[in-house]
Design a protein around this motif. Structure first.
Motif, PDB file in Angstrom:
ATOM      1  N   ARG A  56      11.506  25.355 -17.510  1.00 56.59           N
ATOM      2  CA  ARG A  56      12.784  25.024 -18.171  1.00 56.59           C
ATOM      3  C   ARG A  56      13.029  23.525 -18.144  1.00 56.59           C
ATOM      4  N   ILE A  57      11.969  22.804 -18.451  1.00 57.08           N
ATOM      5  CA  ILE A  57      12.059  21.348 -18.600  1.00 57.08           C
ATOM      6  C   ILE A  57      11.442  20.984 -19.950  1.00 57.08           C
ATOM      7  N   GLY A  58      12.116  20.111 -20.677  1.00 60.58           N
ATOM      8  CA  GLY A  58      11.589  19.663 -21.966  1.00 60.58           C
ATOM      9  C   GLY A  58      11.660  18.156 -22.071  1.00 60.58           C
ATOM     10  N   ALA A  59      10.980  17.627 -23.085  1.00 64.03           N
ATOM     11  CA  ALA A  59      11.014  16.185 -23.327  1.00 64.03           C
ATOM     12  C   ALA A  59      10.991  15.946 -24.830  1.00 64.03           C
ATOM     13  N   CYS A  60      11.701  14.903 -25.254  1.00 62.55           N
ATOM     14  CA  CYS A  60      11.756  14.575 -26.678  1.00 62.55           C
ATOM     15  C   CYS A  60      11.946  13.074 -26.838  1.00 62.55           C
ATOM     16  N   GLY A  61      11.763  12.598 -28.046  1.00 62.26           N
ATOM     17  CA  GLY A  61      11.916  11.168 -28.322  1.00 62.26           C
ATOM     18  C   GLY A  61      11.074  10.801 -29.528  1.00 62.26           C
ATOM     19  N   ASP A  62      11.288   9.583 -30.031  1.00 61.07           N
ATOM     20  CA  ASP A  62      10.479   9.118 -31.161  1.00 61.07           C
ATOM     21  C   ASP A  62       8.998   9.204 -30.843  1.00 61.07           C
ATOM     22  N   TRP A  63       8.656   8.973 -29.568  1.00 61.47           N
ATOM     23  CA  TRP A  63       7.252   8.934 -29.144  1.00 61.47           C
ATOM     24  C   TRP A  63       6.527  10.262 -29.378  1.00 61.47           C
ATOM     25  N   CYS A  64       7.237  11.324 -29.609  1.00 63.26           N
ATOM     26  CA  CYS A  64       6.578  12.597 -29.942  1.00 63.26           C
ATOM     27  C   CYS A  64       5.993  12.537 -31.354  1.00 63.26           C
ATOM     28  N   ILE A  65       6.681  11.801 -32.264  1.00 61.76           N
ATOM     29  CA  ILE A  65       6.356  11.927 -33.693  1.00 61.76           C
ATOM     30  C   ILE A  65       5.911  10.608 -34.330  1.00 61.76           C
ATOM     31  N   ALA A  66       6.773   9.586 -34.294  1.00 60.92           N
ATOM     32  CA  ALA A  66       6.494   8.365 -35.074  1.00 60.92           C
ATOM     33  C   ALA A  66       7.451   7.243 -34.661  1.00 60.92           C
ATOM     34  N   PRO A  67       7.105   5.990 -35.009  1.00 58.49           N
ATOM     35  CA  PRO A  67       7.957   4.855 -34.617  1.00 58.49           C
ATOM     36  C   PRO A  67       9.163   4.672 -35.535  1.00 58.49           C
ATOM     37  N   ARG A  68      10.006   5.665 -35.610  1.00 60.98           N
ATOM     38  CA  ARG A  68      11.194   5.590 -36.471  1.00 60.98           C
ATOM     39  C   ARG A  68      12.348   6.293 -35.786  1.00 60.98           C
ATOM     40  N   ALA A  69      13.551   5.806 -36.048  1.00 57.94           N
ATOM     41  CA  ALA A  69      14.731   6.420 -35.454  1.00 57.94           C
ATOM     42  C   ALA A  69      14.867   7.883 -35.899  1.00 57.94           C
ATOM     43  N   GLU A  70      14.559   8.152 -37.149  1.00 54.99           N
ATOM     44  CA  GLU A  70      14.691   9.540 -37.619  1.00 54.99           C
ATOM     45  C   GLU A  70      13.791  10.479 -36.821  1.00 54.99           C
ATOM     46  N   ALA A  71      12.618   9.966 -36.423  1.00 63.46           N
ATOM     47  CA  ALA A  71      11.699  10.804 -35.637  1.00 63.46           C
ATOM     48  C   ALA A  71      12.334  11.185 -34.304  1.00 63.46           C
ATOM     49  N   ALA A  72      13.108  10.257 -33.722  1.00 62.28           N
ATOM     50  CA  ALA A  72      13.789  10.552 -32.458  1.00 62.28           C
ATOM     51  C   ALA A  72      14.792  11.686 -32.648  1.00 62.28           C
ATOM     52  N   ALA A  73      15.591  11.581 -33.710  1.00 59.86           N
ATOM     53  CA  ALA A  73      16.593  12.626 -33.975  1.00 59.86           C
ATOM     54  C   ALA A  73      15.910  13.961 -34.269  1.00 59.86           C
ATOM     55  N   ASP A  74      14.843  13.915 -35.057  1.00 57.92           N
ATOM     56  CA  ASP A  74      14.113  15.160 -35.384  1.00 57.92           C
ATOM     57  C   ASP A  74      13.540  15.792 -34.119  1.00 57.92           C
ATOM     58  N   SER A  75      13.025  14.948 -33.222  1.00 61.66           N
ATOM     59  CA  SER A  75      12.424  15.469 -31.993  1.00 61.66           C
ATOM     60  C   SER A  75      13.482  16.138 -31.111  1.00 61.66           C
ATOM     61  N   GLY A  76      14.644  15.493 -30.986  1.00 66.07           N
ATOM     62  CA  GLY A  76      15.723  16.077 -30.175  1.00 66.07           C
ATOM     63  C   GLY A  76      16.176  17.416 -30.736  1.00 66.07           C
ATOM     64  N   ALA A  77      16.320  17.477 -32.062  1.00 61.64           N
ATOM     65  CA  ALA A  77      16.750  18.735 -32.690  1.00 61.64           C
ATOM     66  C   ALA A  77      15.663  19.808 -32.529  1.00 61.64           C
ATOM     67  N   ALA A  78      14.384  19.395 -32.630  1.00 60.29           N
ATOM     68  CA  ALA A  78      13.284  20.358 -32.481  1.00 60.29           C
ATOM     69  C   ALA A  78      13.262  20.945 -31.072  1.00 60.29           C
ATOM     70  N   LEU A  79      13.550  20.106 -30.077  1.00 67.87           N
ATOM     71  CA  LEU A  79      13.556  20.623 -28.711  1.00 67.87           C
ATOM     72  C   LEU A  79      14.704  21.618 -28.504  1.00 67.87           C
ATOM     73  N   ALA A  80      15.874  21.290 -29.029  1.00 76.62           N
ATOM     74  CA  ALA A  80      16.994  22.233 -28.910  1.00 76.62           C
ATOM     75  C   ALA A  80      16.656  23.561 -29.581  1.00 76.62           C
ATOM     76  N   ALA A  81      15.973  23.483 -30.726  1.00 71.63           N
ATOM     77  CA  ALA A  81      15.593  24.717 -31.433  1.00 71.63           C
ATOM     78  C   ALA A  81      14.588  25.517 -30.610  1.00 71.63           C
ATOM     79  N   ALA A  82      13.636  24.812 -29.980  1.00 73.58           N
ATOM     80  CA  ALA A  82      12.647  25.506 -29.139  1.00 73.58           C
ATOM     81  C   ALA A  82      13.328  26.171 -27.945  1.00 73.58           C
ATOM     82  N   MET A  83      14.308  25.500 -27.387  1.00 68.85           N
ATOM     83  CA  MET A  83      15.034  26.083 -26.244  1.00 68.85           C
ATOM     84  C   MET A  83      15.834  27.298 -26.697  1.00 68.85           C
ATOM     85  N   HIS A  84      16.420  27.183 -27.875  1.00 69.90           N
ATOM     86  CA  HIS A  84      17.229  28.293 -28.393  1.00 69.90           C
ATOM     87  C   HIS A  84      16.362  29.524 -28.642  1.00 69.90           C
TER      88      HIS A  84
END
Ligand SMILES: Cc1cc2nc3c(=O)[nH]c(=O)nc-3n(C[C@H](O)[C@H](O)[C@H](O)COP(=O)(O)OP(=O)(O)OC[C@H]3O[C@@H](n4cnc5c(N)ncnc54)[C@H](O)[C@@H]3O)c2cc1C
Length: 327
Positions: free
Chosen positions: A296-324
């Motif tokens: 029950r530990i997760g990690a997210c951030g731009d570093w998961c996907i790409a060097p862009r702010a949108e990637a950070a937001a997408d990663s955070g939302a993807a982690l919440a979806a995976a937890m859900h």
């Protein structure tokens, strides 16, 4: 969703998107950030001088939205176009975007999370006053360590190199996976001038010290009477000069800016250099996020996907979806 309480370390775009998505699923999350305000690399520095205040977006310069979700988040946060319709900035400063996105969330600022203790389903965070934690200096032995929890789950929404030490105890395998991620550093000059420089509002360059330079005061909602510049050194130059004192780096970048302007720039009213040790992703994880359902530990951030702010937001939302979706 089997969670009732989640702790999120890091209130940059990734942590904020994760918290907002969890909230949409009815799960309360508590955010902890070592900064004085949310936003992380979406940051604004103010320099006060002789009764004047100069503002510089010294992190992300502008944001682009490829997807509808990030586009509507930017709309909701009041972002406005700059240079062209596709590049958006916070108004009156970049940090206005994360502040708007943090509205209504449970956020503890100026808290440096030092340890994840406890066990799966009952994690506790140990944290202390961020002002007491200085790179390269020991934490004072009498520093008060606070503990929050228990939390059903913990999310790390911090740059990959900062996630590794926190995961080393409770989630060794995640720490190993994240260890392959690479982010480039970036020395950034902030300078205000008494007169307008003979340069376009933005310059993107290769081969010299400067990778990007922008007239920050040309962004919408800024004080147009101030000639404020943000100058980013390229990754190679930054690596070469990484441990130099900030004042020396500021002088070198001012000199390089002067050459671009066809001679020396006028003496700045103020100038300072900021070192981002983890600025732009060079080697991403290659997956939207990391989630260990057993720990029950997760990690997210731009570093998961790409060097862009949108990637950070997408990663955070993807982690919440995976937890859900977790059983
Ligand atoms: C100089 C520069 C220029 C950039 N230019 C652009 C651009 O033009 N366009 C673009 O789209 N992107 C740009 N980016 C990238 C963009 O800023 C990032 O992709 C994005 O902001 C990353 O968000 P994040 O939430 O993943 O991480 P961050 O924003 O880094 O957030 C992580 C948060 O974790 C906190 N934290 C870390 N460790 C701890 C701890 N132990 N305890 C508590 N809190 C902790 C930090 O304080 C921070 O607030 C730029 C970045 C930099 C540095």
């Amino acid at each position: 969703m089997p969670f009732t309480s989640v702790a999120i370390v890091g209130a940059g775009l990734a942590g904020l998107a994760c918290a907002r998505t969890l909230a949409a699923h009815g799960v309360a999350a508590r955010l902890f950030d070592k900064g004085r305000a949310p936003g992380g690399r979406l940051a604004t520095r103010r320099i006060e001088l002789d009764g004047r205040s100069f503002g510089f977006d010294h992190g992300a310069q502008y944001l682009t939205a490829r997807g509808a979700v990030f586009a509507s988040a930017l709309d909701a946060a009041g972002a406005k176009p700059w240079i062209d319709e596709t590049r958006r900035v916070g108004v009156p400063r970049m940090s206005a975007i994360p502040r708007a996105l943090a509205d209504g969330l449970d956020l503890a600022t100026a808290r440096h999370v030092a340890e994840i203790a406890g066990e799966p389903g009952a994690w506790r965070l140990r944290h202390l006053d961020a002002a007491l934690v200085r790179p390269g200096r020991p934490v004072p032995p009498d520093a008060a360590v606070a503990e929050d929890g228990p939390f059903d789950a913990v999310v790390l929404a911090v740059p990959a190199p900062q996630a590794v030490p926190l995961l080393a105890g409770p989630a060794t395998r995640l720490a190993e996976v994240i260890g392959a991620v690479r982010l480039a550093p970036c020395w950034t000059l902030m300078a205000a001038f008494p007169d307008r420089l003979p340069l376009p509002d933005t310059l993107r360059l290769t081969g010299g010290p400067i990778g990007w330079a922008a007239r920050d005061s040309s962004k919408p909602g800024r004080d147009a009477s101030a000639e404020c510049w943000v100058v980013q050194a390229g990754p190679e130059w930054t690596r070469e000069h990484l441990e130099r004192p900030a004042a020396e780096v500021a002088a070198l970048l001012l000199d390089a800016l002067g050459k671009l302007a066809g001679g020396a720039v006028p003496a700045p009213l103020c100038a300072a250099a900021h070192r981002w040790r983890h600025a732009l992703v060079e080697t991403p994880l290659g997956a939207p996020c990391l989630w260990d359902p057993a720990l029950r530990i997760g990690a997210c951030g731009d570093w998961c996907i790409a060097p862009r702010a949108e990637a950070a937001a997408d990663s955070g939302a993807a982690l919440a979806a995976a937890m859900h979706a977790a059983p």
